[in-house]
Design a protein around this motif. Structure first.
Motif, PDB file in Angstrom:
ATOM      1  N   ARG A 181       0.860  -1.184   0.000  1.00 40.69           N
ATOM      2  CA  ARG A 181       0.000   0.000   0.000  1.00 40.69           C
ATOM      3  C   ARG A 181       0.894   1.232   0.000  1.00 40.69           C
ATOM      4  O   ARG A 181       2.075   1.171   0.365  1.00 40.69           O
ATOM      5  CB  ARG A 181      -0.953   0.008   1.188  1.00 40.69           C
ATOM      6  CG  ARG A 181      -0.284   0.143   2.537  1.00 40.69           C
ATOM      7  CD  ARG A 181      -1.317   0.080   3.636  1.00 40.69           C
ATOM      8  NE  ARG A 181      -0.693   0.200   4.950  1.00 40.69           N
ATOM      9  CZ  ARG A 181      -1.361   0.159   6.092  1.00 40.69           C
ATOM     10  NH1 ARG A 181      -2.672  -0.009   6.074  1.00 40.69           N
ATOM     11  NH2 ARG A 181      -0.739   0.279   7.234  1.00 40.69           N
ATOM     12  N   VAL A 182       0.333   2.361  -0.420  1.00 43.77           N
ATOM     13  CA  VAL A 182       1.110   3.597  -0.549  1.00 43.77           C
ATOM     14  C   VAL A 182       0.247   4.782  -0.133  1.00 43.77           C
ATOM     15  O   VAL A 182      -0.985   4.731  -0.214  1.00 43.77           O
ATOM     16  CB  VAL A 182       1.634   3.762  -2.007  1.00 43.77           C
ATOM     17  CG1 VAL A 182       0.490   3.934  -2.989  1.00 43.77           C
ATOM     18  CG2 VAL A 182       2.613   4.906  -2.110  1.00 43.77           C
ATOM     19  N   ARG A 183       0.903   5.847   0.318  1.00 43.14           N
ATOM     20  CA  ARG A 183       0.211   7.109   0.607  1.00 43.14           C
ATOM     21  C   ARG A 183       1.172   8.260   0.385  1.00 43.14           C
ATOM     22  O   ARG A 183       2.391   8.107   0.485  1.00 43.14           O
ATOM     23  CB  ARG A 183      -0.339   7.142   2.022  1.00 43.14           C
ATOM     24  CG  ARG A 183       0.708   7.262   3.095  1.00 43.14           C
ATOM     25  CD  ARG A 183       0.072   7.391   4.461  1.00 43.14           C
ATOM     26  NE  ARG A 183       1.097   7.378   5.497  1.00 43.14           N
ATOM     27  CZ  ARG A 183       0.828   7.370   6.771  1.00 43.14           C
ATOM     28  NH1 ARG A 183      -0.419   7.374   7.192  1.00 43.14           N
ATOM     29  NH2 ARG A 183       1.791   7.369   7.655  1.00 43.14           N
ATOM     30  N   SER A 184       0.607   9.398   0.060  1.00 44.47           N
ATOM     31  CA  SER A 184       1.416  10.606   0.009  1.00 44.47           C
ATOM     32  C   SER A 184       1.613  11.071   1.446  1.00 44.47           C
ATOM     33  O   SER A 184       0.850  10.700   2.344  1.00 44.47           O
ATOM     34  CB  SER A 184       0.736  11.685  -0.827  1.00 44.47           C
ATOM     35  OG  SER A 184      -0.515  12.007  -0.272  1.00 44.47           O
ATOM     36  N   THR A 185       2.629  11.867   1.690  1.00 46.51           N
ATOM     37  CA  THR A 185       2.899  12.332   3.041  1.00 46.51           C
ATOM     38  C   THR A 185       1.669  13.028   3.615  1.00 46.51           C
ATOM     39  O   THR A 185       1.124  13.944   2.997  1.00 46.51           O
ATOM     40  CB  THR A 185       4.096  13.296   3.050  1.00 46.51           C
ATOM     41  OG1 THR A 185       5.228  12.595   2.514  1.00 46.51           O
ATOM     42  CG2 THR A 185       4.405  13.789   4.437  1.00 46.51           C
ATOM     43  N   GLY A 186       1.192  12.520   4.750  1.00 51.72           N
ATOM     44  CA  GLY A 186       0.020  13.094   5.403  1.00 51.72           C
ATOM     45  C   GLY A 186      -1.310  12.656   4.805  1.00 51.72           C
ATOM     46  O   GLY A 186      -2.363  13.032   5.293  1.00 51.72           O
ATOM     47  N   GLY A 187      -1.280  11.864   3.755  1.00 52.88           N
ATOM     48  CA  GLY A 187      -2.508  11.429   3.084  1.00 52.88           C
ATOM     49  C   GLY A 187      -3.042  10.119   3.636  1.00 52.88           C
ATOM     50  O   GLY A 187      -2.496   9.546   4.580  1.00 52.88           O
ATOM     51  N   GLN A 188      -4.100   9.643   3.026  1.00 57.48           N
ATOM     52  CA  GLN A 188      -4.719   8.374   3.399  1.00 57.48           C
ATOM     53  C   GLN A 188      -3.995   7.229   2.690  1.00 57.48           C
ATOM     54  O   GLN A 188      -3.498   7.399   1.580  1.00 57.48           O
ATOM     55  CB  GLN A 188      -6.197   8.365   2.978  1.00 57.48           C
ATOM     56  CG  GLN A 188      -7.034   9.428   3.659  1.00 57.48           C
ATOM     57  CD  GLN A 188      -7.211   9.125   5.129  1.00 57.48           C
ATOM     58  OE1 GLN A 188      -7.397   7.990   5.522  1.00 57.48           O
ATOM     59  NE2 GLN A 188      -7.131  10.157   5.947  1.00 57.48           N
TER      60      GLN A 188
END
Length: 87
Positions: free
Chosen positions: A67-74
């Motif tokens: 899984r992946v997220r942008s910094t501060g994202g969901q």
């Protein structure tokens, strides 16, 4: 998108898959042999929309979720299970 790179390596690409953060420049990627990501097998950060991860076990013999997220994202939804082993 997941791509087989080697015995313990998977290429991960997510360009354009994080609709909430189309202009993000920093990402966190997690991977695990369990869909709930506990225990966590690894975490890495990237300034690019792709990277190669080194797994704990052979990707030929185990299931791996990413899984992946942008910094501060969901967090994104977990990837489909990476399965190459006969089960």
């Amino acid at each position: 998108m997941l791509t087989f790179i080697g015995k313990t390596r998977i290429g991960v690409a997510w360009d354009g898959l994080l609709a909430e953060s189309p202009e993000a420049t920093s990402f966190t990627v997690e991977w695990s042999g369990v869909e709930g990501f506990r225990p966590l097998d690894g975490r890495a950060t990237s300034a690019n929309a792709s990277m190669v991860i080194d797994t704990v076990s052979s990707v030929i013999q185990t299931v791996t979720y990413v899984r992946v997220r942008s910094t501060g994202g969901q967090w994104s939804l977990p990837s489909a299970a990476w399965i190459t082993a006969d089960r």
